[in-house]
Design an enzyme around this catalytic site. Structure first.
Site, PDB file in Angstrom:
ATOM      1  N   THR A  54       0.826  -1.211   0.000  1.00  0.00           N
ATOM      2  CA  THR A  54       0.000   0.000   0.000  1.00  0.00           C
ATOM      3  C   THR A  54       0.859   1.260   0.000  1.00  0.00           C
ATOM      4  OG1 THR A  54      -1.778  -1.147   1.149  1.00  0.00           O
ATOM      5  CG2 THR A  54      -1.813   1.254   1.233  1.00  0.00           C
ATOM      6  N   CYS A  55       1.957   1.206   0.751  1.00  0.00           N
ATOM      7  CA  CYS A  55       2.841   2.367   0.842  1.00  0.00           C
ATOM      8  C   CYS A  55       3.436   2.722  -0.518  1.00  0.00           C
ATOM      9  CB  CYS A  55       3.961   2.088   1.847  1.00  0.00           C
ATOM     10  SG  CYS A  55       3.367   1.555   3.462  1.00  0.00           S
ATOM     11  N   SER A  56       3.829   1.701  -1.273  1.00  0.00           N
ATOM     12  CA  SER A  56       4.507   1.924  -2.555  1.00  0.00           C
ATOM     13  C   SER A  56       3.550   2.179  -3.707  1.00  0.00           C
ATOM     14  CB  SER A  56       5.381   0.707  -2.896  1.00  0.00           C
ATOM     15  OG  SER A  56       6.418   0.543  -1.952  1.00  0.00           O
TER      16      SER A  56
END
Length: 244
Positions: A54-56
Site C-alpha cells: 500500500t505504501c509503494s
C-alpha cells in the site's frame, strides 16, 4: 458509526525533538526536527514500512502527484516518515521516483514513539513500526492529524493525500489522473507530450503494445490518452479536450 482510532491525536502539540540519521551523496547527514519543521508548513505522512504494497502503490505516489496542489495551499514540504534505516529509505526514494517528497528514516523509532504512534508488528516479523497517519505541522506544531482507524489489516482510509488536500482546501480540484499509451518515435505522441507539459499536467506513459491498445481503447494507433479513467482519444482529441 464512527470508527475507533487506536492512538490519541497530537493536535495542538509540538512534534518530538529528534535527529534523523539520513544519507546524502553516500555520506551520513544529521537532520534535526528544527531543520524539517521550523518556520515551515509541512505535510507529514507516516507508514508501516518502505517497499510494502500500500505504501509503494498508493500512499507515496498520490502525495507525489498532489504535491503541486498542496504547495498551492501554502505547504512548504511533504515528508514521508517510516521506521526504516537510512539505506532502505534512500533506496526506496530512488525506486519511487517521488522527487516531490522528503523521505526521512526513523530508524530508532524515536520520532514515532514521541508521537505516540509506535505499534507492535512482531507477528509480521517487522518488530516495532509506525501506525499509518498523516498530519499538518505549522512551525513545529501539529494543527491537524488524520489517524487510521483500528480495524483488521492495514487500514488506509484517511491518511491519503486527497484527504489532506480537502482539509486544506475543501473546494480544490485534485489534478486529473492522466495515462498515455505511447511509443518512441511517434510524432503524435510527441505532440501529446508537449500539450501536457505546456499545461503542467502530470501523466503516466506506458509503452504501446497491440494487446494493450486493443484492450484499453479498441484502437491500434498511438497515442491513446485516458483522463480520470475516461478515454479521450489521440493527440488531436487531447488538443480539443484542453481547448487548444
Amino acid at each position: 458509526m464512527q470508527k475507533k482510532v487506536p492512538f490519541e491525536s497530537s493536535e495542538g502539540k509540538r512534534v518530538p525533538e529528534v535527529t534523523f540519521r539520513t544519507r546524502e551523496d553516500a555520506q551520513w547527514k544529521n537532520v534535526s526536527t528544527k531543520d524539517v519543521f521550523a518556520g515551515k508548513k509541512v505535510v507529514v505522512f507516516a507508514l508501516p514500512g518502505a517497499f510494502t504494497p500500500t505504501c509503494s502503490s498508493s500512499h507515496v505516489p498520490r502525495y507525489n502527484e498532489l504535491a503541486p496542489a498542496l504547495r498551492a495551499q501554502g505547504v512548504d514540504s511533504i515528508v514521508c516518515i517510516s521506521v526504516n534505516d537510512a539505506f532502505v529509505m534512500a533506496e526506496w526514494a530512488k525506486d519511487q521516483e517521488a522527487e516531490e517528497i522528503v523521505f526521512l528514516p526513523d530508524g530508532n523509532a524515536e520520532f514515532t514513539a514521541g508521537m505516540g504512534m509506535l505499534v507492535d508488528k512482531q507477528h509480521l516479523g517487522f518488530g516495532q513500526r509506525s501506525w499509518r497517519y498523516s498530519m499538518l505541522v505549522d512551525d513545529g506544531v501539529v494543527t491537524k492529524m488524520f489517524i487510521e482507524p483500528d480495524v483488521e489489516g492495514d487500514p488506509f482510509e484517511v491518511s491519503d493525500a486527497d484527504t489532506m488536500l480537502r482539509h486544506l482546501a475543501p473546494d480544490a480540484k485534485a489534478p486529473a489522473d492522466i495515462l498515455m499509451i505511447g511509443r518512441e518515435g511517434c510524432s503524435f505522441c510527441a505532440k501529446a507530450r508537449d500539450l501536457l507539459d505546456k499545461r503542467g499536467l502530470r501523466y503516466e506513459e506506458v509503452p504501446a503494445t497491440p494487446r494493450r491498445l486493443r484492450a484499453s481503447s479498441g484502437r491500434t494507433t498511438t497515442p491513446q490518452i485516458f483522463i480520470d479513467g475516461k478515454h479521450i482519444g489521440g493527440a488531436e482529441d487531447l488538443a480539443l479536450y484542453l481547448g487548444e
